[in-house]
Design a protein around this motif. Structure first.
Motif, PDB file in Angstrom:
ATOM      1  N   HIS A 276      43.134  48.122  31.659  1.00 34.82           N
ATOM      2  CA  HIS A 276      43.013  46.653  32.116  1.00 34.82           C
ATOM      3  C   HIS A 276      41.730  46.103  31.862  1.00 34.82           C
ATOM      4  O   HIS A 276      41.029  46.427  32.905  1.00 34.82           O
ATOM      5  N   ILE A 277      41.687  44.944  31.192  1.00 32.13           N
ATOM      6  CA  ILE A 277      40.316  44.456  31.079  1.00 32.13           C
ATOM      7  C   ILE A 277      40.501  43.065  31.519  1.00 32.13           C
ATOM      8  O   ILE A 277      41.371  42.231  31.243  1.00 32.13           O
ATOM      9  N   ILE A 278      39.669  42.662  32.524  1.00 27.26           N
ATOM     10  CA  ILE A 278      39.718  41.322  33.254  1.00 27.26           C
ATOM     11  C   ILE A 278      38.651  40.663  33.136  1.00 27.26           C
ATOM     12  O   ILE A 278      37.507  41.217  33.525  1.00 27.26           O
ATOM     13  N   GLU A 279      38.399  39.282  32.949  1.00 26.35           N
ATOM     14  CA  GLU A 279      37.226  38.587  32.942  1.00 26.35           C
ATOM     15  C   GLU A 279      37.161  37.182  33.295  1.00 26.35           C
ATOM     16  O   GLU A 279      38.609  36.609  33.441  1.00 26.35           O
ATOM     17  N   PHE A 280      36.428  36.702  34.018  1.00 26.22           N
ATOM     18  CA  PHE A 280      36.507  35.500  34.921  1.00 26.22           C
ATOM     19  C   PHE A 280      35.999  34.214  34.279  1.00 26.22           C
ATOM     20  O   PHE A 280      34.868  34.465  33.695  1.00 26.22           O
ATOM     21  N   SER A 281      36.570  33.085  34.248  1.00 27.85           N
ATOM     22  CA  SER A 281      35.998  32.070  33.538  1.00 27.85           C
ATOM     23  C   SER A 281      35.348  31.262  34.892  1.00 27.85           C
ATOM     24  O   SER A 281      34.388  30.327  34.788  1.00 27.85           O
TER      25      SER A 281
ATOM     26  N   ALA B  79      40.953  33.542  35.413  1.00 31.37           N
ATOM     27  CA  ALA B  79      40.562  34.638  34.637  1.00 31.37           C
ATOM     28  C   ALA B  79      41.686  35.030  33.452  1.00 31.37           C
ATOM     29  O   ALA B  79      42.639  34.442  33.740  1.00 31.37           O
ATOM     30  N   THR B  80      41.155  35.843  32.613  1.00 32.63           N
ATOM     31  CA  THR B  80      41.942  36.199  31.560  1.00 32.63           C
ATOM     32  C   THR B  80      41.891  37.774  31.524  1.00 32.63           C
ATOM     33  O   THR B  80      40.896  38.498  31.827  1.00 32.63           O
ATOM     34  N   GLY B  81      43.104  38.266  30.997  1.00 30.92           N
ATOM     35  CA  GLY B  81      43.156  39.659  31.057  1.00 30.92           C
ATOM     36  C   GLY B  81      43.992  40.465  29.913  1.00 30.92           C
ATOM     37  O   GLY B  81      44.930  39.739  29.312  1.00 30.92           O
ATOM     38  N   VAL B  82      43.603  41.881  29.543  1.00 31.98           N
ATOM     39  CA  VAL B  82      44.501  42.406  28.538  1.00 31.98           C
ATOM     40  C   VAL B  82      45.028  43.723  29.272  1.00 31.98           C
ATOM     41  O   VAL B  82      44.145  44.514  29.768  1.00 31.98           O
ATOM     42  N   VAL B  83      46.262  43.846  29.166  1.00 33.59           N
ATOM     43  CA  VAL B  83      46.920  44.940  29.786  1.00 33.59           C
ATOM     44  C   VAL B  83      47.735  45.747  28.896  1.00 33.59           C
ATOM     45  O   VAL B  83      48.622  45.150  28.104  1.00 33.59           O
TER      46      VAL B  83
ATOM     47  N   TYR C 218      49.662  42.786  26.923  1.00 31.45           N
ATOM     48  CA  TYR C 218      49.947  41.759  27.414  1.00 31.45           C
ATOM     49  C   TYR C 218      48.579  41.114  27.317  1.00 31.45           C
ATOM     50  O   TYR C 218      47.426  41.474  28.148  1.00 31.45           O
ATOM     51  N   TRP C 219      48.743  39.631  26.779  1.00 33.16           N
ATOM     52  CA  TRP C 219      47.487  38.832  27.091  1.00 33.16           C
ATOM     53  C   TRP C 219      47.902  38.005  28.294  1.00 33.16           C
ATOM     54  O   TRP C 219      48.689  37.237  28.266  1.00 33.16           O
ATOM     55  N   ASP C 220      46.966  37.978  29.345  1.00 32.81           N
ATOM     56  CA  ASP C 220      47.295  37.508  30.717  1.00 32.81           C
ATOM     57  C   ASP C 220      46.224  36.327  30.987  1.00 32.81           C
ATOM     58  O   ASP C 220      44.867  36.380  30.607  1.00 32.81           O
TER      59      ASP C 220
ATOM     60  N   ARG D 255      50.410  32.812  33.054  1.00 35.48           N
ATOM     61  CA  ARG D 255      51.082  33.088  31.829  1.00 35.48           C
ATOM     62  C   ARG D 255      50.888  34.526  31.634  1.00 35.48           C
ATOM     63  O   ARG D 255      49.970  35.178  31.662  1.00 35.48           O
ATOM     64  N   ARG D 256      52.002  35.129  30.757  1.00 38.73           N
ATOM     65  CA  ARG D 256      51.891  36.724  30.273  1.00 38.73           C
ATOM     66  C   ARG D 256      52.288  36.174  28.628  1.00 38.73           C
ATOM     67  O   ARG D 256      53.566  35.694  28.505  1.00 38.73           O
TER      68      ARG D 256
END
Length: 211
Positions: free
Chosen positions: A82-87, A92-96, A115-117, A130-131
């Motif tokens: 799970h990669i999470i980055e904050f704007s 935030a945006t993440g990839v799981v 999932y692109w979150d 959104r997912r």
């Protein structure tokens, strides 16, 4: 603001936010597999968009209920990295990654996807905004998904997934063959909180497909 310049409160808030967002992904899988639709839809923002013209958790619950009853007897979602980055502090945006199993009548369908979150903190609580599911393959347990059109559901014609579409590097890798007699160039590392953005090469934000 650089990481060194952030206050202790900001750093603690970031750690707590990371944990809350990771918990969202786990709660999503558990509530979906156990068919607790209220617990499931409450992980999303109250004004979640459903399709092109519907808004709200009630519409989302109706859509999820219908989808699960029509297609699956049972499911199991196994989460990976799970990669999470904050704007900013509230977005935030993440990839799981997710490896899933589905009982579909007489067939047992396995799936690999990500999932692109998009995440949003509302009144102190983190939610899915959104997912976007991006699929590599879906196939019966006894039929390896070799070849093209790896999405192979019972009763449907095979179709392409979107596992690689978010990241131009996939097409770039196969479109070029490096010169073995010279060393390749290496781009500089991605800036802080921009690993996913850098991998996407500035392409537009992905859109949900309506099938």
């Amino acid at each position: 603001m650089s990481g060194a310049a952030k206050s202790l409160e900001e750093r603690i808030d970031r750690l707590e936010s990371l944990d809350a967002i990771r918990q969202l992904a786990g709660k999503y899988a558990l509530s979906l597999d156990m068919r607790d639709m209220d617990a499931h839809v409450n992980l999303f923002a109250p004004d979640i968009r459903v399709g092109r013209d519907k808004v709200g958790r009630e519409h989302f619950k109706a859509w999820q209920d219908s989808t699960l009853r029509d297609q699956f007897t049972g499911t199991s979602h196994h989460l990976g990295q799970h990669i999470i980055e904050f704007s900013d502090v509230d977005h935030a945006t993440g990839v799981v990654y997710s490896k899933n199993e589905h009982e579909c009548g007489p067939e047992w369908v396995i799936m690999q996807m990500l999932y692109w979150d998009d995440y949003e903190r509302i009144d102190g609580t983190w939610y899915f905004r959104r997912r976007l599911p991006c699929y590599w393959y879906a196939t019966d347990l006894n039929r390896p998904p070799i070849g093209d059109m790896k999405m192979r559901w019972p009763g449907r014609e095979p179709y392409w997934g979107s596992f690689h579409e978010l990241f131009p590097s996939w097409r770039e890798f196969w479109a070029q063959r490096p010169d073995k007699d010279s060393l390749p160039q290496v781009a500089p590392p991605a800036p802080l909180e921009q690993f996913l953005k850098t991998m996407r090469r500035g392409t537009p934000a992905p859109k949900m497909r309506v099938r």
